[in-house]
Design an enzyme around this catalytic site. Structure first.
Site, PDB file in Angstrom:
ATOM      1  N   GLN A 103      28.993  45.729  57.181  1.00 12.02           N
ATOM      2  CA  GLN A 103      27.937  45.117  56.373  1.00 12.02           C
ATOM      3  C   GLN A 103      27.701  43.695  56.867  1.00 12.02           C
ATOM      4  OE1 GLN A 103      28.185  43.438  52.307  1.00 12.02           O
ATOM      5  NE2 GLN A 103      26.859  45.137  51.700  1.00 12.02           N
ATOM      6  N   HIS A 180      22.896  43.210  54.314  1.00 11.38           N
ATOM      7  CA  HIS A 180      23.129  42.930  52.896  1.00 11.38           C
ATOM      8  C   HIS A 180      21.866  42.305  52.309  1.00 11.38           C
ATOM      9  CE1 HIS A 180      25.050  42.435  49.197  1.00 11.38           C
ATOM     10  NE2 HIS A 180      26.177  41.852  49.558  1.00 11.38           N
ATOM     11  N   GLY A 181      21.052  43.152  51.690  1.00 15.88           N
ATOM     12  CA  GLY A 181      19.831  42.694  51.035  1.00 15.88           C
ATOM     13  C   GLY A 181      19.933  42.802  49.526  1.00 15.88           C
ATOM     14  N   TYR A 185      22.152  37.449  47.734  1.00 15.27           N
ATOM     15  CA  TYR A 185      22.362  36.786  49.019  1.00 15.27           C
ATOM     16  C   TYR A 185      21.025  36.632  49.744  1.00 15.27           C
ATOM     17  CZ  TYR A 185      27.221  37.510  47.779  1.00 15.27           C
ATOM     18  OH  TYR A 185      28.419  37.491  47.112  1.00 15.27           O
TER      19      TYR A 185
END
Length: 375
Positions: A103, A180-181, A185
């Site tokens: 990730q 990582h959406g 973040y």
């Protein structure tokens, strides 16, 4: 249990998985000070493969030596040493013929420990301070800083960082990457109207807010081999605001999932508190159901959130999810697939046993006799 849908084989981007069950990404802050994955991490991930999980997604891995790191002792995929360290992990997992995805994470405004910068400096779409307090379990304390608003040069640095980290993941032996959406973040901040107040091409309605995450995803997909899996994790909820919702509701979800799917996502990994409950209105779809509705036929949907009960996982699959991931239920039951297949009881998750006083790996989480080839 050959007739159980949880154990059907499936194939994101032609990568064969033994079953639908995956290990969810979970921040554990157990790398070295330099961001190197450790032997203990290799043993930790290997035990989930031994327990029957069909695929694994690592904790968030930082992507550049500028603003991306979110926690002290977070692993990276920036340097050659990072690649070499992660190779030990992927080799261990592959000994059990289990795929593993890295990730890739840029912490954005929610960074709470970054040794690459002087002072408490963070980067975000807009200069909007996150709600809430930093988490002591992950080495933080006090309020988050007001982030710097990313300019064109910053956005290029971020994009290049994701691309280089993805290429490094290929070199390290990973089977894919997950951007990582989710959870507040950086890429998720672009999707969120409260965090993204830009007046350029990347701010405004859903079509504009998804543009930068889609550009990053497209750049990563173009930079890796065709057979390498590229996914993205998406949520409305944030670490600092579990109640946040996109103001356009399902209309935003439709735009986000259609666009991310179209630019190259092999899978979309949705996460929310309860993946089986309506998300958009009392009778509307869950986030995973919305993803299944709006992605293209070639994009796999992974559901996450409260699926440790096998019946809940079956409900998510019946509702359209192709795969599902487990977080705390996997920590409590690293052999969850094997137990469920055998009809054995599952252990309840005890937070103090795993995530206190910090979220680092505890001794009891590392097999006493890890079956690694180099031991």
């Amino acid at each position: 249990m050959t007739d159980d849908a949880l154990f059907d084989a499936t194939s994101p981007n032609d990568l064969s998985l033994a079953n639908r069950t995956g290990l969810a990404p979970m921040t554990r802050i157990s790398a070295t000070d330099e961001g190197l994955a450790t032997n203990e991490m290799a043993h930790y991930y290997r035990k989930f493969a031994d327990g029957g999980f069909g695929f694994l997604v690592t904790e968030g891995v930082y992507t550049d030596d500028a603003y991306s790191q979110g926690y002290l002792n977070q692993p990276g995929l920036v340097t050659d040493d990072h690649v070499e360290a992660w190779t030990n992990v992927t080799d261990a997992v592959h000994e059990v013929d289990t795929p593993i995805f890295a990730q890739l994470m840029h912490a954005g405004a929610q960074s709470q420990g970054n040794p690459h910068l002087d002072g408490d400096r963070t980067l975000a779409p807009s200069a909007v301070q996150p709600d809430g307090q930093k988490a002591e379990a992950y080495g933080g304390s006090g309020e988050f800083a007001v982030p710097e608003s990313a300019d064109e040069a910053d956005l290029e640095t971020v994009r290049e960082g994701f691309v280089r980290a993805a290429r490094n993941a290929v070199e390290a032996g990973f089977d894919g990457v997950e951007l990582h959406g989710a959870n507040g973040y950086l890429l998720n901040e672009f999707l969120a109207a409260d965090a993204n107040r830009r007046d350029d091409e990347y701010g405004g309605g859903p079509e504009s807010r998804v543009k930068y995450p889609a550009e990053v995803l497209s750049a990563v997909a173009d930079a890796v081999p065709e057979e390498f899996v590229v996914g993205i994790r998406v949520s409305q909820e944030k670490v600092t605001d579990g109640d946040y919702e996109w103001p356009e509701g399902e209309d935003a979800a439709a735009v986000f999932f259609e666009e991310l799917s179209a630019v190259g996502a092999d899978y979309v990994h949705t996460t929310e508190t309860d993946a089986t409950s309506p998300t958009f209105g009392a009778d509307g779809p869950s986030l995973a159901e919305a993803a299944a509705e709006y992605v293209t036929d070639d994009t796999v949907v992974i559901a996450n959130g409260g699926l440790g009960d096998p019946d809940a996982a079956r409900t998510a699959v019946d509702a359209g999810a192709d795969l599902f991931t487990l977080g705390t239920s996997a920590l409590a039951n690293p052999d969850w697939p094997a137990r469920v297949a055998a009809g054995d009881d599952l252990d309840a998750f005890a937070p103090a046993k795993f995530l206190a006083p910090t979220a680092g790996l505890s001794d009891h989480e590392i097999p006493s006799e890890p079956p690694l080839a180099d031991d």
